[in-house]
Design an enzyme around this catalytic site. Sequence first.
Site, PDB file in Angstrom:
ATOM      1  N   SER A 198      16.179  35.629  74.353  1.00 33.64           N
ATOM      2  CA  SER A 198      16.646  34.243  74.420  1.00 33.64           C
ATOM      3  C   SER A 198      15.447  33.319  74.311  1.00 33.64           C
ATOM      4  CB  SER A 198      17.362  34.020  75.760  1.00 33.64           C
ATOM      5  OG  SER A 198      17.563  32.649  76.027  1.00 33.64           O
ATOM      6  N   TYR A 242      18.674  33.761  84.743  1.00 33.37           N
ATOM      7  CA  TYR A 242      18.761  34.101  83.317  1.00 33.37           C
ATOM      8  C   TYR A 242      17.368  34.082  82.685  1.00 33.37           C
ATOM      9  CZ  TYR A 242      20.535  33.931  78.486  1.00 33.37           C
ATOM     10  OH  TYR A 242      20.807  34.201  77.172  1.00 33.37           O
TER      11      TYR A 242
END
Length: 296
Positions: A176, A189
């Site tokens: 990501s 995250y």
Amino acid sequence: MAVSYQICAMDFPVNGRFANREQEKERIKMAILDSFSLEGKIALVTGASYGIGFAIASAYAEAGATIVFNDIKQELVDKGMAAYAEKGIKAHGYVCDVTNEEQVNELVKKVEEEVGVIDILVNNAGIIKRIPMCDMTAAEFRQVIDVDLNAPFIVSKAVIPSMIKKGHGKIINICSMMSELGRETVSAYAAAKGGLKMLTKNIASEYGEFNIQCNGIGPGYIATPQTAPLREIQPDGSRHPFDQFIIAKTPAARWGEATDLQGPAVFLASDASNFVNGHVVYVDGGILAYIGKQPQ
């Protein structure tokens, strides 16, 4: 002293061009294209019932691979099987919790028995919890880490032994932009995806000598059904504030599509990337390279 000359077809023009030279160019072209083929390969894409995982698995099928996927519930596996069938793809779906080491080992064993040895692994399954750090419980933090970081470790180490025996393997971790950046409400995250970037590098370092390449793909902001509310036009005709933010931060001036990830995913799964190892390819429209628009 007599001098002999060898004459070959290359010396004679055909239609103004050299026949053998054109044949060689065509041969080289086909060899390059063939290096991107996944014909005969078996690819396991975790959590690929829909979304990014489904798009990547579909691209692998188009490139010739046999598709295996899992999801955590039978209803999701059924949904995925129907979606693949609609596209004319014969997929093999299994129920498996990728955070459960016993289930993962059983899954890999079953796939090897029923389909074959896994050549390509895409660690795609993931979750996100948008909670301010001080409001997040340790249990919620651990859950994100478990799915987004521990699971790729578990699944990777389950497939690596057979990849070593076979003499090759590809592991692609879906990272990501949060592998590089922080942002409000996504502490777990970002921690997980940052860790996944380093796990990618470590797998490459530890198993590169066995002809196993491990790389990552870092998607930017992708237009999916989950992000659709963030892209809706407001009652006054303006863009949603978050939509405005993303467009302003992206040199491409648009959201990504799941199809934007397909080319890089095929490349990293193919022989074309055999000397690429330990890297994350960011498919983000340039966000990570850009400081943002200058105020008017």
